[in-house]
Motif scaffolding. Structure first.
Motif, PDB file in Angstrom:
ATOM      1  N   PRO A 177      25.495  19.090   8.078  1.00 30.45           N
ATOM      2  CA  PRO A 177      25.438  17.836   8.972  1.00 30.45           C
ATOM      3  C   PRO A 177      26.026  18.182  10.460  1.00 30.45           C
ATOM      4  CG  PRO A 177      27.172  17.485   7.545  1.00 30.45           C
ATOM      5  CD  PRO A 177      26.526  18.859   7.177  1.00 30.45           C
ATOM      6  N   SER A 178      25.635  17.511  11.176  1.00 28.31           N
ATOM      7  CA  SER A 178      26.303  17.364  12.582  1.00 28.31           C
ATOM      8  C   SER A 178      26.712  18.890  13.281  1.00 28.31           C
ATOM      9  CB  SER A 178      27.502  16.516  12.598  1.00 28.31           C
ATOM     10  OG  SER A 178      27.241  15.192  11.853  1.00 28.31           O
ATOM     11  N   THR A 179      25.864  19.612  12.972  1.00 27.41           N
ATOM     12  CA  THR A 179      25.915  20.951  13.673  1.00 27.41           C
ATOM     13  C   THR A 179      24.524  21.669  13.870  1.00 27.41           C
ATOM     14  OG1 THR A 179      27.272  23.170  13.382  1.00 27.41           O
ATOM     15  CG2 THR A 179      26.005  22.144  11.520  1.00 27.41           C
ATOM     16  N   THR A 180      24.464  22.894  14.715  1.00 29.67           N
ATOM     17  CA  THR A 180      23.127  23.312  15.165  1.00 29.67           C
ATOM     18  C   THR A 180      22.902  24.570  14.255  1.00 29.67           C
ATOM     19  OG1 THR A 180      24.055  24.464  17.023  1.00 29.67           O
ATOM     20  CG2 THR A 180      23.150  22.097  17.317  1.00 29.67           C
ATOM     21  N   GLY A 181      23.746  25.275  13.962  1.00 28.02           N
ATOM     22  CA  GLY A 181      23.820  26.526  13.335  1.00 28.02           C
ATOM     23  C   GLY A 181      24.729  27.031  12.406  1.00 28.02           C
ATOM     24  N   SER A 205      27.799  28.440  23.789  1.00 29.15           N
ATOM     25  CA  SER A 205      28.898  28.033  22.579  1.00 29.15           C
ATOM     26  C   SER A 205      29.349  26.490  23.167  1.00 29.15           C
ATOM     27  CB  SER A 205      29.892  28.703  22.387  1.00 29.15           C
ATOM     28  OG  SER A 205      30.683  28.335  21.258  1.00 29.15           O
ATOM     29  N   THR A 206      29.577  25.710  22.177  1.00 34.20           N
ATOM     30  CA  THR A 206      30.319  24.304  22.284  1.00 34.20           C
ATOM     31  C   THR A 206      31.590  24.454  21.756  1.00 34.20           C
ATOM     32  OG1 THR A 206      28.192  22.838  22.303  1.00 34.20           O
ATOM     33  CG2 THR A 206      30.234  21.613  22.189  1.00 34.20           C
ATOM     34  N   PRO A 207      32.515  24.649  22.670  1.00 35.98           N
ATOM     35  CA  PRO A 207      34.084  24.853  22.262  1.00 35.98           C
ATOM     36  C   PRO A 207      34.392  23.729  21.356  1.00 35.98           C
ATOM     37  CG  PRO A 207      33.969  25.642  24.552  1.00 35.98           C
ATOM     38  CD  PRO A 207      32.535  25.008  24.208  1.00 35.98           C
ATOM     39  N   GLY A 208      35.186  24.167  20.369  1.00 27.51           N
ATOM     40  CA  GLY A 208      35.547  23.162  19.386  1.00 27.51           C
ATOM     41  C   GLY A 208      34.699  22.442  18.435  1.00 27.51           C
ATOM     42  N   SER A 209      33.387  22.913  18.209  1.00 24.80           N
ATOM     43  CA  SER A 209      32.532  22.443  17.468  1.00 24.80           C
ATOM     44  C   SER A 209      32.462  23.086  16.292  1.00 24.80           C
ATOM     45  CB  SER A 209      31.201  22.417  18.201  1.00 24.80           C
ATOM     46  OG  SER A 209      30.677  23.756  18.323  1.00 24.80           O
ATOM     47  N   TYR A 210      33.159  24.192  15.872  1.00 26.64           N
ATOM     48  CA  TYR A 210      33.090  25.006  14.440  1.00 26.64           C
ATOM     49  C   TYR A 210      33.678  24.533  13.497  1.00 26.64           C
ATOM     50  CZ  TYR A 210      30.674  27.968  18.057  1.00 26.64           C
ATOM     51  OH  TYR A 210      29.771  28.383  18.654  1.00 26.64           O
ATOM     52  N   GLY A 233      28.396  25.913  13.531  1.00 21.09           N
ATOM     53  CA  GLY A 233      28.915  25.265  14.765  1.00 21.09           C
ATOM     54  C   GLY A 233      27.837  25.158  15.709  1.00 21.09           C
ATOM     55  N   ASN A 234      28.009  24.624  16.952  1.00 21.88           N
ATOM     56  CA  ASN A 234      26.840  24.392  18.239  1.00 21.88           C
ATOM     57  C   ASN A 234      26.915  25.648  19.047  1.00 21.88           C
ATOM     58  OD1 ASN A 234      27.034  21.993  16.713  1.00 21.88           O
ATOM     59  ND2 ASN A 234      26.923  20.535  18.419  1.00 21.88           N
ATOM     60  N   PHE A 235      25.861  26.303  18.757  1.00 21.63           N
ATOM     61  CA  PHE A 235      25.586  27.528  19.562  1.00 21.63           C
ATOM     62  C   PHE A 235      24.199  27.506  19.843  1.00 21.63           C
ATOM     63  CE2 PHE A 235      24.494  31.891  20.616  1.00 21.63           C
ATOM     64  CZ  PHE A 235      25.576  32.235  21.708  1.00 21.63           C
TER      65      PHE A 235
HETATM   66  C1  NAG Z   1      26.926  19.381  17.650  1.00 25.88           C
HETATM   67  O1  NAG Z   1      25.623  19.163  17.588  1.00 25.88           O
HETATM   68  C2  NAG Z   1      25.138  18.164  16.656  1.00 25.88           C
HETATM   69  C3  NAG Z   1      23.676  18.247  16.260  1.00 25.88           C
HETATM   70  O2  NAG Z   1      22.966  18.026  17.634  1.00 25.88           O
HETATM   71  C4  NAG Z   1      25.701  16.959  17.462  1.00 25.88           C
HETATM   72  O3  NAG Z   1      25.494  15.856  16.343  1.00 25.88           O
HETATM   73  C5  NAG Z   1      27.387  16.865  17.294  1.00 25.88           C
HETATM   74  O4  NAG Z   1      27.666  15.944  18.289  1.00 25.88           O
HETATM   75  C6  NAG Z   1      27.506  18.397  18.057  1.00 25.88           C
HETATM   76  N1  NAG Z   1      28.922  18.382  18.204  1.00 25.88           N
HETATM   77  C7  NAG Z   1      29.613  18.700  19.527  1.00 25.88           C
HETATM   78  C8  NAG Z   1      31.164  18.743  19.449  1.00 25.88           C
HETATM   79  O5  NAG Z   1      29.139  18.668  20.554  1.00 25.88           O
END
Ligand code: NAG
Ligand code: NAG
Ligand code: NAG
Ligand code: NAG
Length: 352
Positions: free
Chosen positions: A91-95, A121-126, A112-114
């Protein structure tokens, strides 16, 4: 890597023959890897980037996808009735990125979000999640995953490996954006930025910046690829995963190097740059890695892992994105896939 039990009776024979091989026959082994049989195991749909893989003790392959936050189990038998079974959607992540096993059938996955074509890359999303694969069978229904840790200070987490060869509780995770290695104790959930080194750094200005990428531990030494710096490096480790000194270069001519694996002799099989490559660290030839195969089946190769069954013990599986250029042109002609390459080399045994 460790061996499936039906193979155990053969283990001493193969290991002895590989380790005692004379330089000449080692050379023959290497030469044989130059024109191996390459077999397509499973094609994902177009626009699916398979980023990494791990092999279960039962031979089933776990593939992480970067373009969707999913892990699939791929059957190494290309004519299976269930070629690929969804294990989990995060959930709540892209890959998903790195995947590794710490104890029998307990795997950990980096999410994480890449974005390949857009923001990077979205830093801190991992985060790192645990998947308990025990009892999961081809054709089964998806299982739950447990989040172990978030990495709010990370830049771009990528490859992951176990610190201890057997029975440990610590993961080492490459941060391609920070040029660093994080440790994660999966029992205490303690996270530490444990190594930074100039040889792990991305090239300043590269977009997306991809420094340290694949990571593997062998004999208290961390081996790593650095995609921007086009090298494979190594650094000796303390018991807690910190570096004993500065890293040094093992292969200085590894363009496009993505993830890699060591064979039982310590030689390197390197994915990336539309090829599978081999570097004979034992012979120490010093030159650029040999091409094992540049078959179009390994276009966009991302990672490599040895088989664990009697039938695929001297083969590797390669994950691919189908060719990186497609993700910028948005014209997809070749799918990401899992490919078997019969390299006639064996993985490192980790008997349990
Ligand atoms: C990462 O991507 C998800 C899915 O699009 C999104 O819900 C989430 O807020 C993103 N996280 C960050 C830290 O940007
Ligand atoms: C996957 O697609 C390639 C062509 O892109 C084809 O050569 C190969 O046979 C396919 N593999 C399977 C398992 O269908
Ligand atoms: C790891 O071990 C080394 C050597 O024993 C020590 O100097 C270092 O402080 C330790 N690092 C952490 C994060 O525990
Ligand atoms: C593989 O390498 C050979 C020899 O350099 C070259 O002729 C061929 O075009 C390459 N194939 C692919 C798919 O890149």
């Amino acid at each position: 890597m460790h061996f499936y039990s039906p193979y155990l009776p053969l283990l001493p024979i193969i290991l002895t023959s590989l380790i005692s091989a004379s330089p000449t026959s080692r050379h023959a082994i290497r030469a044989a890897t130059r024109s191996p049989t390459v077999t397509s195991i499973h094609n994902f749909t177009l626009d699916t980037w398979v980023e990494n893989l791990a092999v279960r003790a039962n031979g089933q392959i776990l593939a992480t996808l970067l373009t969707t936050p999913q892990v699939y189990q791929v059957d190494p038998n290309p004519s299976s009735a269930n070629p690929a079974t969804l294990v989990h959607t995060f959930p709540s992540t892209t890959g998903c990125l790195g995947i590794t096993e710490l104890s029998p059938d307990i795997f950990y996955v980096v999410t994480g979000n890449f974005s390949i074509s857009a923001v990077g890359s979205t830093p801190g999303s991992y985060s790192v999640w645990e998947l308990n694969m025990a009892g999961f069978a081809a054709g089964g229904t998806p299982i739950a995953a447990a989040k172990i840790a978030d990495f709010p200070q990370s830049v771009f987490l990528n490859g992951m490996t176990a610190l201890e060869p057997v029975g440990g509780n610590t993961l080492l995770i490459a941060d391609s954006g920070a040029g660093a290695v994080w440790s994660l104790n999966v029992d205490t959930r303690a996270v530490s930025k444990i190594i930074t080194d100039p040889l792990m750094a991305p090239t300043s200005g590269a977009d997306p910046a991809v420094g340290i990428n694949g990571v593997k531990v062998r004999d208290q030494t961390l081996y790593f690829s650095n995609t921007d710096q086009q090298l494979i490096g190594k650094v000796a480790l303390n018991a807690n995963g910190s570096a004993r000194g500065p890293a040094t270069i093992v292969v200085g001519n590894a363009p496009g190097a993505d993830d890699f694996q060591l064979d039982v002799l310590g030689n390197l099989f390197i994915a990336g740059d539309n090829e599978l490559r081999f570097h004979g660290t034992v012979e120490g030839t010093g030159g650029p890695p040999d091409v094992v195969t540049n078959s179009s089946l390994v276009a966009g190769s991302t990672a490599v892992e040895f088989g664990r069954l009697a039938t695929d013990l001297v083969s590797v599986y390669v994950s691919t994105n189908g060719g990186q250029g497609q993700y910028f042109s948005r014209e997809f002609t070749n799918p990401g896939e899992i490919v078997r390459v019969d390299v006639l080399a064996a993985g490192w045994p980790k008997l349990r």
